[in-house]
Design an enzyme around this catalytic site. Structure first.
Site, short mmCIF file in Angstrom:
data_model
loop_
_atom_site.label_atom_id
_atom_site.label_comp_id
_atom_site.label_asym_id
_atom_site.label_seq_id
_atom_site.Cartn_x
_atom_site.Cartn_y
_atom_site.Cartn_z
N LYS A 170 0.84 -1.20 0.00
CA LYS A 170 0.00 0.00 0.00
C LYS A 170 0.87 1.25 0.00
O LYS A 170 0.61 2.21 -0.73
CB LYS A 170 -0.94 0.00 1.21
CG LYS A 170 -2.12 -0.95 1.03
CD LYS A 170 -2.88 -1.22 2.30
CE LYS A 170 -3.91 -2.33 2.06
NZ LYS A 170 -4.57 -2.82 3.26
N ASP B 172 -11.53 2.73 3.72
CA ASP B 172 -11.86 1.31 3.63
C ASP B 172 -13.37 1.11 3.55
O ASP B 172 -13.84 0.03 3.19
CB ASP B 172 -11.36 0.59 4.90
CG ASP B 172 -10.15 -0.31 4.62
OD1 ASP B 172 -9.90 -0.60 3.43
OD2 ASP B 172 -9.47 -0.70 5.59
N GLN C 133 -4.95 -1.39 9.43
CA GLN C 133 -4.84 -2.73 8.87
C GLN C 133 -5.45 -3.77 9.82
O GLN C 133 -5.08 -3.82 11.00
CB GLN C 133 -3.35 -3.05 8.60
CG GLN C 133 -3.12 -4.38 7.91
CD GLN C 133 -3.68 -4.41 6.49
OE1 GLN C 133 -3.50 -3.49 5.71
NE2 GLN C 133 -4.38 -5.49 6.17
#
Ligand code: NAD
Length: 296
Positions: free
Chosen positions: A54, A121, A98
């Site tokens: 990422k 997200d 994460q």
């Protein structure tokens, strides 16, 4: 009939390039680059790989990447304080924590602490609600990437029969919502579905997000259907001690029946990061009061 392979890797590369072009224009208009913050707690090896990819993709797209690595025994208050600081940092447009978090941390509480306008997200209940009622928000990256591949392949999805296997908050549910919004007729199948093969046989579009290696067989697939395989499963390889990645679809048999199919790896997987960058750039535009580019 042998299905056409949907090249998610190439599609994702093109999307990242497009994000890069818009990111350069954004930096000029806003006077600063769009910024994505990624928080990793602990040393989970798979998460470390994801976070590294990422970071690399964010920098390559000309966006600012802020990485925060915290030890596995980080207390909830410390993590929440960091999220709070990122929420108010004007250089940060998107925040991603994460998952999975170490067991002592409450994932839902952490997601709830992220500003919904930086929740790239799309896991915050506010964004799930926005998706549900059709308001602009953030949609989870993997199902949005699947929708992009489907529209690219099939064009208008109106009236098509879609079967989504899996009902998770991260993939199955938002996927079903997106397909409904695209005017498909959607069935959500799950672990309690009766006669899953018969349900899948109805589908013009099959999205498999189960987490069971090669569960969906070729003879479940309607000839010519479009098959999107979200599964990422590591199984033992022929060579002793080695592993390989397979999807939730038995590719070898499904490729003989489907009209088009995503391979694993190289199908849905690469889309997730590309859509994450897309979401972060959209967040940056909204945060700066600019209109997000229509082609993202
Ligand atoms: P999950 O475990 O949260 O959900 C799995 C779903 O499958 C559940 O809703 C369950 O009802 C359903 N299910 C389980 N067994 C079933 C059965 N026998 N028949 C029918 N349905 C069944 O998983 P998830 O987070 O949605 O992920 C699903 C898969 O997608 C995993 O392999 C995961 O690794 C992969 N994944 C890939 C990406 C990516 O490509 N970037 C992102 C997220 C998840």
């Amino acid at each position: 009939m042998v299905a056409e392979r949907i090249d998610g890797k190439a599609f994702a590369a093109a999307l990242r390039a497009k994000v890069g072009e818009h990111a350069a224009r954004y930096a000029e208009a806003a006077g600063r680059p769009a910024g994505l913050a990624v928080v990793l707690v602990g040393e989970d090896p798979a998460s470390q790989v994801y976070v590294r990819s990422k970071h690399k993709a964010t920098v390559e797209a000309g966006m600012a990447s802020f990485e925060h690595r915290l030890p596995a025994d980080t207390e909830a208050a410390t993590l929440l304080a960091l999220v709070d600081q990122l929420n108010t940092d004007p250089a940060v447009d998107g925040i991603l924590v994460q998952l999975p978090l170490p067991a002592h941390l409450d994932e839902q509480a952490v997601i709830a602490a992220i500003s919904p306008d930086k929740d790239v997200d799309g896991f915050h209940v506010i964004n799930a609600g926005r998706l549900s009622v059709g308001q602009p928000g953030f949609v989870p990256c993997t199902p949005l990437g699947c929708l992009m591949l489907l529209k690219d392949r099939l064009g208008d999805l109106s009236g098509l029969e879609a079967v989504v296997i899996g009902r998770s908050n991260i993939v199955g549910k938002p996927m079903a919502q997106l397909l409904t919004d695209a005017n498909a007729t959607v069935t959500i199948a799950h672990s309690r579905t009766r006669d899953l093969p018969a349900v899948v046989r109805r589908a013009d579009i099959v999205v498999a997000a189960v987490g069971r290696p090669e569960m969906v067989k070729g003879d479940w697939i309607k000839p010519g259907a479009c098959v999107i395989d979200v599964g990422i499963n590591r199984v033992p390889a022929a060579e002793e001690g080695k592993t390989r990645l397979v999807g939730d679809v038995d590719f070898a048999s499904a490729v003989e029946v489907a009209g088009s199919i995503t391979p694993v790896p190289g199908g849905v997987g690469p889309m997730t990061i590309a859509v994450l960058l897309r979401n972060a750039l959209v967040a940056a535009h909204r945060n700066a009061g600019l209109e997000a580019p229509a082609d993202l």
